[in-house]
Design an enzyme around this catalytic site. Structure first.
Site, PDB file in Angstrom:
ATOM      1  N   ASP A  87       0.858  -1.187   0.000  1.00 21.09           N
ATOM      2  CA  ASP A  87       0.000   0.000   0.000  1.00 21.09           C
ATOM      3  C   ASP A  87       0.895   1.238   0.000  1.00 21.09           C
ATOM      4  OD1 ASP A  87      -2.610   1.348   0.244  1.00 21.09           O
ATOM      5  OD2 ASP A  87      -1.818   2.018   2.159  1.00 21.09           O
ATOM      6  N   SER A  88       0.305   2.365  -0.382  1.00 22.34           N
ATOM      7  CA  SER A  88       1.067   3.617  -0.343  1.00 22.34           C
ATOM      8  C   SER A  88       1.469   3.955   1.098  1.00 22.34           C
ATOM      9  CB  SER A  88       0.233   4.749  -0.936  1.00 22.34           C
ATOM     10  OG  SER A  88      -1.009   4.835  -0.264  1.00 22.34           O
ATOM     11  N   CYS A 144      -3.750  -0.949  -2.298  1.00 27.24           N
ATOM     12  CA  CYS A 144      -4.022   0.476  -2.526  1.00 27.24           C
ATOM     13  C   CYS A 144      -4.841   0.643  -3.805  1.00 27.24           C
ATOM     14  CB  CYS A 144      -2.671   1.172  -2.680  1.00 27.24           C
ATOM     15  SG  CYS A 144      -2.754   2.901  -3.086  1.00 27.24           S
ATOM     16  N   GLU A 155      -6.179  10.035   8.694  1.00 24.28           N
ATOM     17  CA  GLU A 155      -4.849   9.898   9.299  1.00 24.28           C
ATOM     18  C   GLU A 155      -4.699  10.764  10.547  1.00 24.28           C
ATOM     19  OE1 GLU A 155      -1.581   9.690   6.586  1.00 24.28           O
ATOM     20  OE2 GLU A 155      -2.526   8.027   5.530  1.00 24.28           O
ATOM     21  N   CYS A 205     -11.156   3.478  -1.780  1.00 26.40           N
ATOM     22  CA  CYS A 205      -9.938   4.018  -1.153  1.00 26.40           C
ATOM     23  C   CYS A 205      -9.801   3.319   0.194  1.00 26.40           C
ATOM     24  CB  CYS A 205     -10.069   5.522  -0.966  1.00 26.40           C
ATOM     25  SG  CYS A 205      -8.720   6.237  -0.001  1.00 26.40           S
ATOM     26  N   HIS A 244      -8.621   4.115   3.009  1.00 26.77           N
ATOM     27  CA  HIS A 244      -8.936   4.876   4.231  1.00 26.77           C
ATOM     28  C   HIS A 244     -10.431   4.972   4.506  1.00 26.77           C
ATOM     29  CE1 HIS A 244      -4.814   5.940   3.706  1.00 26.77           C
ATOM     30  NE2 HIS A 244      -4.811   6.780   4.722  1.00 26.77           N
TER      31      HIS A 244
HETATM   32  N1  DGL Z   1      -4.138   3.900  -0.280  1.00 25.95           N
HETATM   33  C1  DGL Z   1      -4.719   4.943  -1.106  1.00 25.95           C
HETATM   34  C2  DGL Z   1      -5.922   4.371  -1.874  1.00 25.95           C
HETATM   35  O1  DGL Z   1      -6.501   3.368  -1.520  1.00 25.95           O
HETATM   36  C3  DGL Z   1      -5.123   6.151  -0.288  1.00 25.95           C
HETATM   37  C4  DGL Z   1      -3.962   6.944   0.255  1.00 25.95           C
HETATM   38  C5  DGL Z   1      -3.107   7.579  -0.819  1.00 25.95           C
HETATM   39  O2  DGL Z   1      -3.581   8.496  -1.523  1.00 25.95           O
HETATM   40  O3  DGL Z   1      -1.966   7.168  -0.959  1.00 25.95           O
HETATM   41  O4  DGL Z   1      -6.294   4.941  -2.861  1.00 25.95           O
END
Ligand code: DGL
Length: 267
Positions: free
Chosen positions: A6-7, A69, A154, A186, A188
């Site tokens: 993930d990012s 992600c 976050e 997403c 989050h």
């Molecule tokens: N993990 C990213 C997503 O699911 C969200 C956070 C980011 O923008 O890196 O799109």
């Protein structure tokens, strides 16, 4: 081992469910916190970062990498699968989150009116639209980017009125189009699912993204015994981050709902 990429922290919401459904496997979770968030970045950058991370996970011995992600799945997965993987790791696999979510939404939707919310990059990539149209004809898809929700999550602003107001605004154009199903596209947003469900209203079904992804992974492993057999099953987990491991462990524990320790790596 199964690699989860993930990012940053968000993929931990997905990993939490994967571990519940598939507790016996060995895992490496990698968050590219140094470069996160990906959501406002260009396709070229997201592709480059994702490729580096997946390469790292393969070098650690992962047979299979899940790109948890949405942004990386939207902007990098297809290209990685079609070109890079075949050339560099033809016996390994990379899976993303868009296809499982699309399949689940198409099954849930009664009137074929599906809404997608995600980061700016995910929405502008059109990846959900393409995948939905490939999967089922006759569905209508309406998207909206809600970039403000990632920093709010976050910051731990899950129950604040400001966050509710932004969710409401984000849903308004989709509700105006009378969607009957909503994909939280997403990582989050899963932490805000209760609010999304409430504000989307009774007529809208919200896909339980982490659960769906975990179940589809279990199904994939069952259908691919040749890959499954190669994956180590020692119930181990390593958490890796490209930024401060203490910070990762502190915030990550909130996403995971359990304490953890993390190691720093360079990409
Ligand atoms: N993990 C990213 C997503 O699911 C969200 C956070 C980011 O923008 O890196 O799109």
């Amino acid at each position: 081992m199964i690699g989860i990429f993930d990012s940053g922290f968000g993929g931990l919401t997905v990993f939490k469910e994967i571990r519940k459904v598939l507790p016996d496997y060995s895992y490496i979770y990698l968050g590219d916190n140094l470069r996160a968030p990906y959501g406002g970045r260009s396709q070229a950058s997201i592709y480059k970062f994702t490729q580096r991370a997946v390469d790292f996970l393969f070098k650690q011995g992962c047979q299979l990498v899940i790109i948890a992600c949405n942004t990386a799945s939207a902007e990098a997965l297809r290209k990685l699968q079609q070109n890079w993987l075949k050339e560099h790791y033809p016996d390994r696999r990379i899976l993303g989150v868009i296809r499982p979510l699309v399949e689940a939404a198409a099954l849930l939707s009664r009137f074929g009116r599906i809404g997608v919310v995600g980061t700016t990059a995910t929405v502008s990539s059109g990846a959900y639209i393409k995948e939905l149209q490939r999967h089922k004809s006759g569905v209508e898809i309406f998207q909206n980017a809600c970039p403000l929700l990632v920093p709010l999550v976050e910051e731990g602003w899950l129950d604040k009125p400001e966050t509710r107001m932004i969710i409401k605004r984000c849903l308004r154009p989709l509700k105006d189009r009378q969607i009957d199903t909503l994909i939280l596209g997403c990582t989050h947003y899963s932490l805000l699912k209760k609010e999304f469900v409430r504000l989307a209203g009774k007529r809208v079904q919200v896909v339980d993204a982490p659960r769906v992804i975990a179940e589809k992974l279990a199904d994939y492993l069952e259908r691919h015994p040749e890959i499954n057999a190669k994956i180590e099953k020692r119930k181990t987990v390593r958490y890796l981050t490209t930024d401060d491991p203490q910070k990762f462990a502190a915030l990550g524990s909130r996403f995971l709902g359990a304490l953890m320790t993390a190691e720093k790596i360079e990409l």
